[in-house]
Structure formats: structure tokens, C-alpha cells
Write a protein that holds these residues in place. Structure first.
Motif, PDB file in Angstrom:
ATOM      1  N   UNK A 183      45.207  29.289  28.931  1.00 25.29           N
ATOM      2  CA  UNK A 183      45.998  28.693  30.012  1.00 25.29           C
ATOM      3  C   UNK A 183      46.915  29.692  30.721  1.00 25.29           C
ATOM      4  N   UNK A 184      47.654  30.503  29.931  1.00 23.05           N
ATOM      5  CA  UNK A 184      48.730  31.292  30.521  1.00 23.05           C
ATOM      6  C   UNK A 184      48.283  32.652  31.061  1.00 23.05           C
ATOM      7  N   UNK A 185      47.438  33.341  30.319  1.00 25.06           N
ATOM      8  CA  UNK A 185      47.040  34.689  30.744  1.00 25.06           C
ATOM      9  C   UNK A 185      46.145  34.632  31.979  1.00 25.06           C
ATOM     10  N   UNK A 186      46.104  35.704  32.744  1.00 19.40           N
ATOM     11  CA  UNK A 186      45.319  35.684  33.989  1.00 19.40           C
ATOM     12  C   UNK A 186      43.834  35.991  33.815  1.00 19.40           C
ATOM     13  N   UNK A 197      38.895  32.307  27.858  1.00 19.94           N
ATOM     14  CA  UNK A 197      39.018  31.516  26.645  1.00 19.94           C
ATOM     15  C   UNK A 197      39.080  30.047  27.051  1.00 19.94           C
ATOM     16  N   UNK A 198      38.297  29.155  26.419  1.00 17.57           N
ATOM     17  CA  UNK A 198      38.323  27.743  26.819  1.00 17.57           C
ATOM     18  C   UNK A 198      39.748  27.190  26.843  1.00 17.57           C
ATOM     19  N   UNK A 199      40.083  26.414  27.870  1.00 15.55           N
ATOM     20  CA  UNK A 199      39.255  25.901  28.975  1.00 15.55           C
ATOM     21  C   UNK A 199      39.301  26.763  30.235  1.00 15.55           C
ATOM     22  N   UNK A 200      39.624  28.047  30.107  1.00 13.58           N
ATOM     23  CA  UNK A 200      39.476  29.038  31.178  1.00 13.58           C
ATOM     24  C   UNK A 200      40.451  28.831  32.335  1.00 13.58           C
ATOM     25  N   UNK A 201      41.616  28.276  32.037  1.00 16.67           N
ATOM     26  CA  UNK A 201      42.647  28.155  33.064  1.00 16.67           C
ATOM     27  C   UNK A 201      43.491  29.426  33.065  1.00 16.67           C
TER      28      UNK A 201
END
Length: 205
Positions: free
Chosen positions: A165-168, A172-176
């Protein structure tokens, strides 16, 4: 072809190795998971197949004198659907694997959650935690019967939130990416899940 080194009576220190179910069995072994869905597009050509051949791991650990081995029990095998029903046959299979390691003089340590989650589960949903705790409770009942005393609730618990979620990077699922608000929610739910699993397990054992 892998060749055994010279037999060893034991390593000079108590070393061990750690692995995860998806690493050991691949997407064919865990198709209905977050990582299984990812690798439908990027298949893995070869995996050691821990589920069917734990003896391959035992032979290699014995060859180098390792006495400790950490592996994951995979929720998608034990609790395959969102109705929470426990797959007793697969739970018994893990018990059988544990007995093989113990008979070989290798102490098993079990991870309950090692990144690979069923598709019906989301760390974003607080309501999904109860099913996870029920899964952990069922597994630990079996582990207690088999004499396994070392259990890890969640492997590297900040990684799904940070890398999913946080890294750009978005790898890694869910790829946000750069979604710090949801990452904070995932961390909160992860901490809640750990605490509830810990309390349930310790109350019983």
C-alpha cells in the motif's frame, strides 16, 4: 542435480532455516490466494513441493546438520472458503508432516500467516479478522497435540502494509502505491489480529 555433502552429526551452533508455503508449493499449490492470482500471469517453473515431498527438505536439513526448521501452515488449505469450515484432512496432513520432521530430529516452528492469503480475505476489512483467529485456533489445537511449542502468528507483519500500500513500487498484493491511509488501516488490523490470535492461543495453551 542436487548432491548431498558429507554427512554431518550437527552444525557447531543451533542453526535452522525458514521458508513459506507459497515458496515451497507455488501457484499450483495455492491457486486461490493473493500470490497465486499474481503468478497466473508470471508462472513459477519449478518448486520443491513441500506438501507432497517433505522428505526432500528433511534430507537436506540432515545433510548439513540443521536441527530447526520454520515453515508455514497455509490458511487456504485449512480454511479454504469464507464459511470458516476447517478442512480436517489437510490439517491431519500437516500433523503427519510435523511428525516426520520430529522423527528426523528436526524441531518444527510454525508460522500461521506468511504473506499468502486466501482470496476471500482482506487485511483492509476488520470483519475478516474473526475467521483468521478461528483458523489460528484450530491449527494450534493440532500443534499442541503434536508437541509443537514454537509458533509465529504473522511473518514480518508490517510488510503487507508497507509494500502492498505505502511504498511506490506496487510489487506486492494488492499492488497499491502511496496509499498511506489504507496502509495505516492494514497495520491496525494486523496488530489486532495478532493480539486476538495470541490471546486465544495462550488461553487454551
Amino acid at each position: 542435480t542436487w548432491k548431498h555433502p558429507a554427512p554431518s552429526d550437527g552444525a557447531p551452533v543451533q542453526i535452522g532455516f525458514s521458508t513459506a508455503g507459497f515458496q515451497d508449493n507455488g501457484p499450483k499449490g495455492h491457486p486461490n490466494t493473493n500470490w497465486g492470482a499474481h503468478h497466473r500471469q508470471t508462472p513459477i517453473p519449478h518448486v520443491p513441493d513441500f506438501w507432497n515431498h517433505p522428505e526432500r527438505f528433511i534430507e537436506r536439513l540432515q545433510a548439513i546438520g540443521a536441527k530447526n526448521f520454520r515453515f508455514s501452515i497455509d490458511r487456504d488449505r485449512i480454511q479454504p472458503s469464507s464459511n470458516g469450515k476447517i478442512h480436517e484432512v489437510n490439517l491431519s496432513r500437516y500433523a503427519e508432516i510435523i511428525r516426520q520432521f520430529k522423527a528426523a530430529g528436526i524441531e518444527p516452528m510454525v508460522t500461521l500467516v506468511h504473506f499468502c492469503d486466501p482470496l476471500y480475505f482482506s487485511w483492509e476489512k476488520e470483519g475478516d479478522i474473526k475467521g483468521l483467529v478461528d483458523y489460528a485456533s484450530a491449527v494450534c489445537e493440532m500443534l499442541a497435540r503434536e508437541g509443537v511449542t514454537k509458533v509465529i502468528t504473522i511473518n514480518e507483519p508490517t510488510v503487507p502494509a508497507s509494500q502492498g500500500y505505502a511504498f511506490p513500487f506496487g510489487n506486492f498484493p494488492p499492488y497499491k502505491t502511496n496509499d498511506f491511509e489504507t496502509a495505516s488501516l492494514v497495520l491496525k488490523n494486523t496488530m489486532t489480529a495478532h493480539n486476538l490470535m495470541y490471546d486465544r492461543i495462550k488461553k487454551r495453551h
